[in-house]
Scaffold this active site. Sequence first.
Site, PDB file in Angstrom:
ATOM      1  N   LYS A 100       0.860  -1.182   0.000  1.00  0.00           N
ATOM      2  CA  LYS A 100       0.000   0.000   0.000  1.00  0.00           C
ATOM      3  C   LYS A 100       0.900   1.237   0.000  1.00  0.00           C
ATOM      4  O   LYS A 100       1.768   1.383   0.858  1.00  0.00           O
ATOM      5  CB  LYS A 100      -0.918   0.000   1.215  1.00  0.00           C
ATOM      6  CG  LYS A 100      -2.057  -1.012   1.106  1.00  0.00           C
ATOM      7  CD  LYS A 100      -2.970  -0.953   2.311  1.00  0.00           C
ATOM      8  CE  LYS A 100      -4.173  -1.852   2.098  1.00  0.00           C
ATOM      9  NZ  LYS A 100      -3.796  -3.263   1.840  1.00  0.00           N
ATOM     10  N   ASP A 134      -1.282  -2.147  -4.161  1.00  0.00           N
ATOM     11  CA  ASP A 134      -2.689  -2.190  -3.783  1.00  0.00           C
ATOM     12  C   ASP A 134      -3.345  -0.835  -4.044  1.00  0.00           C
ATOM     13  O   ASP A 134      -2.676   0.209  -3.985  1.00  0.00           O
ATOM     14  CB  ASP A 134      -2.834  -2.530  -2.297  1.00  0.00           C
ATOM     15  CG  ASP A 134      -2.734  -4.023  -2.025  1.00  0.00           C
ATOM     16  OD1 ASP A 134      -3.061  -4.807  -2.925  1.00  0.00           O
ATOM     17  OD2 ASP A 134      -2.327  -4.392  -0.912  1.00  0.00           O
ATOM     18  N   ARG A 186      -4.765  -6.588 -10.954  1.00  0.00           N
ATOM     19  CA  ARG A 186      -5.673  -7.361 -10.104  1.00  0.00           C
ATOM     20  C   ARG A 186      -6.991  -6.588 -10.070  1.00  0.00           C
ATOM     21  O   ARG A 186      -7.015  -5.401  -9.721  1.00  0.00           O
ATOM     22  CB  ARG A 186      -5.120  -7.496  -8.686  1.00  0.00           C
ATOM     23  CG  ARG A 186      -6.095  -8.197  -7.718  1.00  0.00           C
ATOM     24  CD  ARG A 186      -5.778  -7.886  -6.272  1.00  0.00           C
ATOM     25  NE  ARG A 186      -4.535  -8.484  -5.828  1.00  0.00           N
ATOM     26  CZ  ARG A 186      -3.764  -7.958  -4.883  1.00  0.00           C
ATOM     27  NH1 ARG A 186      -4.082  -6.821  -4.317  1.00  0.00           N
ATOM     28  NH2 ARG A 186      -2.649  -8.569  -4.526  1.00  0.00           N
ATOM     29  N   LYS A 189     -13.430  -5.749  -6.220  1.00  0.00           N
ATOM     30  CA  LYS A 189     -14.673  -4.966  -6.171  1.00  0.00           C
ATOM     31  C   LYS A 189     -14.470  -3.648  -5.438  1.00  0.00           C
ATOM     32  O   LYS A 189     -14.999  -2.616  -5.835  1.00  0.00           O
ATOM     33  CB  LYS A 189     -15.788  -5.790  -5.519  1.00  0.00           C
ATOM     34  CG  LYS A 189     -16.233  -6.972  -6.367  1.00  0.00           C
ATOM     35  CD  LYS A 189     -17.418  -7.701  -5.749  1.00  0.00           C
ATOM     36  CE  LYS A 189     -17.816  -8.893  -6.601  1.00  0.00           C
ATOM     37  NZ  LYS A 189     -18.976  -9.633  -6.035  1.00  0.00           N
ATOM     38  N   THR A 228     -11.841 -12.368  -6.515  1.00  0.00           N
ATOM     39  CA  THR A 228     -13.215 -12.403  -6.031  1.00  0.00           C
ATOM     40  C   THR A 228     -13.512 -13.777  -5.456  1.00  0.00           C
ATOM     41  O   THR A 228     -12.855 -14.758  -5.813  1.00  0.00           O
ATOM     42  CB  THR A 228     -14.210 -12.093  -7.170  1.00  0.00           C
ATOM     43  OG1 THR A 228     -15.552 -12.139  -6.656  1.00  0.00           O
ATOM     44  CG2 THR A 228     -14.100 -13.107  -8.299  1.00  0.00           C
ATOM     45  N   ARG A 290     -12.297  -4.071   7.572  1.00  0.00           N
ATOM     46  CA  ARG A 290     -12.850  -4.105   6.211  1.00  0.00           C
ATOM     47  C   ARG A 290     -13.399  -5.488   5.876  1.00  0.00           C
ATOM     48  O   ARG A 290     -14.389  -5.614   5.163  1.00  0.00           O
ATOM     49  CB  ARG A 290     -11.786  -3.670   5.201  1.00  0.00           C
ATOM     50  CG  ARG A 290     -11.487  -2.176   5.241  1.00  0.00           C
ATOM     51  CD  ARG A 290     -10.736  -1.710   4.005  1.00  0.00           C
ATOM     52  NE  ARG A 290      -9.393  -2.215   3.961  1.00  0.00           N
ATOM     53  CZ  ARG A 290      -8.349  -1.634   4.549  1.00  0.00           C
ATOM     54  NH1 ARG A 290      -8.514  -0.535   5.264  1.00  0.00           N
ATOM     55  NH2 ARG A 290      -7.136  -2.147   4.436  1.00  0.00           N
ATOM     56  N   ARG A 291     -12.744  -6.533   6.389  1.00  0.00           N
ATOM     57  CA  ARG A 291     -13.262  -7.880   6.141  1.00  0.00           C
ATOM     58  C   ARG A 291     -14.629  -8.059   6.808  1.00  0.00           C
ATOM     59  O   ARG A 291     -15.516  -8.703   6.260  1.00  0.00           O
ATOM     60  CB  ARG A 291     -12.289  -8.932   6.674  1.00  0.00           C
ATOM     61  CG  ARG A 291     -10.909  -8.934   6.065  1.00  0.00           C
ATOM     62  CD  ARG A 291     -10.857  -9.303   4.597  1.00  0.00           C
ATOM     63  NE  ARG A 291     -11.306  -8.274   3.672  1.00  0.00           N
ATOM     64  CZ  ARG A 291     -10.575  -7.217   3.319  1.00  0.00           C
ATOM     65  NH1 ARG A 291      -9.391  -7.025   3.820  1.00  0.00           N
ATOM     66  NH2 ARG A 291     -11.066  -6.351   2.447  1.00  0.00           N
TER      67      ARG A 291
END
Length: 309
Positions: A100, A134, A186, A189, A228, A290-291
């Site tokens: 990141k 990312d 990559r 969503k 995904t 976030r998960r």
Amino acid sequence: MGWNAALRTVILAVIGNSFMRRLAERYGMKLGANRFVAAEALEETIAKVRKLNASGFLVTLDYLGESVKDPELAKEAAATIGHVIDAIRLERLNANVSVKLTQLGLSIDPVLCVELMRQLCRQAKASNNFVRIDMEDSKVTQLTIDVFKQLLAEFDTKTVGLVIQSYLYRSDTDVDDLGLLGANLRIVKGAYHESVQVVFPRKTDVDRNYLKLAKSHLSNGCYTAIATHDRAIIADLKEFADGMKISKLRYEFQMLYGVAEQLQQELVEEGYRVRIYTPFGKQWYPYFTRRIAERPANMWFVLRQLFVK
């Protein structure tokens, strides 16, 4: 706003609360973060990567951390990621790294960020490895793309790649533009809480755009990482690739550590390349939240862990 979006907003507000963060820091992995995060230490993570490799999976390692405000911390993060690249080579792991840019100081000093990324790309190239940048929230989307293009011009598509989010309106144009450069992308969503001014508010539109972006990039002959867990999307893209006679060596499926493990195994057994996005490190809370927000059912998993002896 739909029910799922409203619930996600509530969950993000709850887990963003300072009390909840202190609770997480106090109980650490007991909260259930070890379902989605390999470990806090690199040594433990390497052992898990070996197991994944032995089961036929590729891996991308993500040293957790973001939104760094101190240049010295950015340099420390880059040094750790460099150590990860060395460990992959020395341990002969089938893995690469994801990074990141805000962890490397993008928000405070873009010049420093580029230089740190340049060092990592040099190291990866020398090790015949690969660095994936990312994508973060929309405030840094253009900056991230600009840095990627600069690095791509200096290195190549076998050394550095990027992530594109299908929930952003702009991604259609970005994929077309990056496709002209042969970029290794990559497609995801998107997992950040964003304004409806910049993202599709409905899941059906996000999914439709996902398929459009992935098919476009595959059709352009560019390497595509299909990230995904959506079985319908995966089935659609498998059929598309077969119909277009696209080699399985030109794309891969990517899934998160600890998510949809049965589906991961099914794809490996069918002969597809499957890479597991494997985060590690002590700065796991933002990733963990976030998960949970992506799939509210994960909140019940977390609550159960609080009562496990």
